[in-house]
Design a protein around this motif. Structure first.
Motif, PDB file in Angstrom:
ATOM      1  N   GLY A 318      -9.755  -6.640  -2.116  1.00 30.77           N
ATOM      2  CA  GLY A 318      -8.627  -6.616  -1.320  1.00 30.77           C
ATOM      3  C   GLY A 318      -7.917  -5.315  -1.249  1.00 30.77           C
ATOM      4  N   ALA A 319      -8.399  -4.360  -1.515  1.00 29.74           N
ATOM      5  CA  ALA A 319      -7.820  -3.090  -1.123  1.00 29.74           C
ATOM      6  C   ALA A 319      -8.487  -2.400   0.157  1.00 29.74           C
ATOM      7  N   SER A 320      -7.504  -1.542   0.762  1.00 38.50           N
ATOM      8  CA  SER A 320      -7.827  -0.814   1.680  1.00 38.50           C
ATOM      9  C   SER A 320      -8.207   0.556   1.406  1.00 38.50           C
ATOM     10  N   THR A 321      -8.959   1.272   2.075  1.00 36.94           N
ATOM     11  CA  THR A 321      -8.998   2.669   2.027  1.00 36.94           C
ATOM     12  C   THR A 321      -7.839   3.516   1.578  1.00 36.94           C
ATOM     13  N   ARG A 322      -6.817   3.297   2.481  1.00 34.55           N
ATOM     14  CA  ARG A 322      -5.513   4.020   2.386  1.00 34.55           C
ATOM     15  C   ARG A 322      -5.061   3.787   0.857  1.00 34.55           C
ATOM     16  N   GLN A 323      -4.939   2.422   0.712  1.00 35.29           N
ATOM     17  CA  GLN A 323      -4.502   2.063  -0.806  1.00 35.29           C
ATOM     18  C   GLN A 323      -5.339   2.568  -1.668  1.00 35.29           C
ATOM     19  N   PHE A 324      -6.763   2.784  -1.708  1.00 34.75           N
ATOM     20  CA  PHE A 324      -7.440   3.406  -2.770  1.00 34.75           C
ATOM     21  C   PHE A 324      -7.200   4.991  -2.840  1.00 34.75           C
ATOM     22  N   VAL A 325      -6.814   5.419  -1.741  1.00 35.71           N
ATOM     23  CA  VAL A 325      -6.779   7.107  -1.760  1.00 35.71           C
ATOM     24  C   VAL A 325      -5.188   7.132  -2.164  1.00 35.71           C
ATOM     25  N   GLY A 326      -4.366   6.510  -2.018  1.00 33.95           N
ATOM     26  CA  GLY A 326      -3.069   6.661  -2.516  1.00 33.95           C
ATOM     27  C   GLY A 326      -2.979   6.185  -4.226  1.00 33.95           C
ATOM     28  N   GLY A 372       1.228  10.176  -3.229  1.00 36.44           N
ATOM     29  CA  GLY A 372       0.774   8.916  -3.366  1.00 36.44           C
ATOM     30  C   GLY A 372       1.538   7.637  -3.129  1.00 36.44           C
ATOM     31  N   THR A 373       2.982   7.942  -3.546  1.00 31.07           N
ATOM     32  CA  THR A 373       3.959   6.829  -3.247  1.00 31.07           C
ATOM     33  C   THR A 373       3.894   6.928  -1.563  1.00 31.07           C
ATOM     34  N   LEU A 374       4.050   7.887  -0.955  1.00 32.24           N
ATOM     35  CA  LEU A 374       4.201   7.924   0.582  1.00 32.24           C
ATOM     36  C   LEU A 374       2.903   7.233   1.200  1.00 32.24           C
ATOM     37  N   VAL A 375       1.799   7.604   0.964  1.00 33.77           N
ATOM     38  CA  VAL A 375       0.650   6.729   1.343  1.00 33.77           C
ATOM     39  C   VAL A 375       0.647   5.149   0.964  1.00 33.77           C
ATOM     40  N   LEU A 376       0.931   4.785  -0.221  1.00 34.57           N
ATOM     41  CA  LEU A 376       1.158   3.360  -0.513  1.00 34.57           C
ATOM     42  C   LEU A 376       2.299   2.954   0.282  1.00 34.57           C
ATOM     43  N   TRP A 377       3.338   3.489   0.407  1.00 36.33           N
ATOM     44  CA  TRP A 377       4.469   2.937   1.072  1.00 36.33           C
ATOM     45  C   TRP A 377       4.224   2.657   2.465  1.00 36.33           C
ATOM     46  N   ARG A 378       3.678   3.586   3.142  1.00 32.22           N
ATOM     47  CA  ARG A 378       3.179   3.284   4.604  1.00 32.22           C
ATOM     48  C   ARG A 378       2.401   2.426   4.948  1.00 32.22           C
ATOM     49  N   GLN A 379       1.666   1.723   3.731  1.00 34.17           N
ATOM     50  CA  GLN A 379       0.747   0.406   3.855  1.00 34.17           C
ATOM     51  C   GLN A 379       1.537  -0.648   3.958  1.00 34.17           C
ATOM     52  N   ALA A 380       1.574  -1.427   4.998  1.00 30.40           N
ATOM     53  CA  ALA A 380       2.547  -2.626   5.231  1.00 30.40           C
ATOM     54  C   ALA A 380       2.096  -3.583   4.100  1.00 30.40           C
ATOM     55  N   ALA A 381       3.460  -4.177   3.530  1.00 30.59           N
ATOM     56  CA  ALA A 381       3.315  -4.961   2.426  1.00 30.59           C
ATOM     57  C   ALA A 381       2.669  -6.542   3.108  1.00 30.59           C
ATOM     58  N   PRO A 382       1.748  -7.205   2.293  1.00 28.78           N
ATOM     59  CA  PRO A 382       1.223  -8.404   2.990  1.00 28.78           C
ATOM     60  C   PRO A 382       2.334  -9.550   3.071  1.00 28.78           C
ATOM     61  N   ARG A 383       2.438 -10.086   4.160  1.00 29.17           N
ATOM     62  CA  ARG A 383       3.569 -11.137   4.274  1.00 29.17           C
ATOM     63  C   ARG A 383       3.154 -12.546   3.669  1.00 29.17           C
TER      64      ARG A 383
END
Length: 383
Positions: A318-326, A372-383
């Motif tokens: 369930g992890a995207s590449t952006r989340q993994f990099v963050g 890391g916080t910035l990269v993860l924050w820009r990942q939209a939270a699931p609804r």
């Protein structure tokens, strides 16, 4: 989830302690702060002085031995019945942790090549601070899937194991063979207690304290006694109830809310007076910061990508590449362990080395955390 919640709260307290140390170190109370860290504590038995150390060394040698005792309990749990119990579960975070130690160390070494004294700090950016990193991912909530929180925890635990090995092999003073033999006898006694089926934690802790004194006087860093003691404690008591786990849960709040914040307050104080761009670009702080920010991200993500690409491991669910990099970026928050290793690396040198160490660790850890916080924050939270 209780573990993650405690880590998040502990990370916040740790941050407050570090900020307070920085504030006091750059205020009119700086001399009071330094005098506080030099308060001497003495243990004497019948008039015989066994130990006499300033507060800073009591914190770094004894209090941090308690921290490493907890780390040892966590390592044992994870490898016996936790997320690292099987090869398939362990291979991804193990490879990530190794990559996350090797690449930062290489970057630091390249930047400080030619300076033998500075090269003593090669392992400083190889560390990850689990409390800060988990604290951030918990505050980010659903933007970080549970699989990545587990991955980050496993990487940090294996990273701690690597740090223990590095300290034992590379940051040891002149050895006292007599005390080393006594410490070895104590370790054997712990093993024999385990093999004999002794299921009382207080017995192991009593022997562990003797081992701690012997290790301290042997020249090897005393915190390793905490790990040895923890690994000897059985997982369950005589009635089949959790023993090591109960110790871990009972000790965790004390470490999170007292031991580590006290370490941060005693060690994070650094004067920013006269700070300039030249100070930031000095090879030592630059090597530490580059290792933490760039090296950790490249090392953790690169090693993980190789494992997944080769088919030896699967990506966290369930992890995207952006989340993994963050999350890989958050591994660059070295703080507690980086300061600890740096203190060993530059022990006995001029205060200038200590200032450059703290500048690099604090600057690199803050930048890694923010990115890391910035990269993860820009990942939209699931609804």
């Amino acid at each position: 989830m209780r573990f993650f919640a405690d880590e998040a709260a502990g990370g916040i307290v740790l941050a407050i302690a570090a900020v307070l140390a920085l504030a006091v170190s750059n205020s009119p109370w700086r001399e009071t702060y330094e005098a506080f860290t030099r308060i001497r504590g003495t243990v004497d038995i019948g008039g015989l002085v066994v130990l006499s150390k300033p507060l800073l060394l009591w914190v770094n040698d004894l209090w941090m031995a308690v921290f490493f005792f907890l780390v040892g309990l966590e390592i044992k749990r994870e490898f016996v019945e936790g997320e690292l119990a099987s090869r398939s579960q362990a291979i991804l975070p193990a490879a990530a942790a190794l990559g996350g130690m090797a690449v930062p160390a290489a970057i630091y070494a390249l930047i400080n090549l030619g300076d033998a004294t500075a090269l003593r700090g090669w392992a400083i950016p190889a560390a990850t601070d689990i409390a800060f990193a988990i604290g951030i991912v918990m505050l980010l909530g659903s933007r970080v899937p549970t699989s990545l929180k587990v991955f980050l925890t496993a990487v940090a635990i294996i990273d701690d194991l690597g740090a223990i090995v590095v300290i034992a092999l590379f940051y040891t003073d002149t050895l006292s063979l007599g005390m080393l033999a006594a410490a070895g006898a104590g370790a054997i006694a712990l093993l024999l207690l385990n093999r004999a089926g002794v299921r009382r934690a207080d017995v192991y802790i009593a022997v562990g304290l003797v081992v701690w004194v012997c290790v301290l006087k042997s020249g090897i860093h005393a915190t390793l006694a905490g790990v040895v003691t923890a690994l000897a404690i059985p997982m369950r008591d005589a009635k089949g109830r959790p023993l090591a786990g109960a110790l871990e849960h009972g000790l965790h709040p004390w470490v999170a809310f007292l031991v580590l914040p006290m370490f941060a307050f005693a060690n994070a104080g650094v004067s920013l007076q006269g700070l300039s761009l030249d100070s930031l670009l000095d090879p030592i702080p630059l090597g530490i910061a580059a290792g933490l920010v760039l090296g950790k991200t490249v090392g953790v993500f690169g090693a993980s990508w190789l494992m997944m690409r080769s088919g030896l491991a699967t990506a966290p669910a369930g992890a995207s590449t952006r989340q993994f990099v963050g999350v890989c970026m958050l591994c660059g928050i070295g703080f507690t362990m980086s300061l600890f290793i740096g203190g060993l690396a530059f022990q006995g040198l001029s205060p200038d080395f200590e200032a450059r160490l703290k500048l690099g660790v604090l600057g690199g850890s803050i930048l890694a955390g923010l990115l890391g916080t910035l990269v993860l924050w820009r990942q939209a939270a699931p609804r």
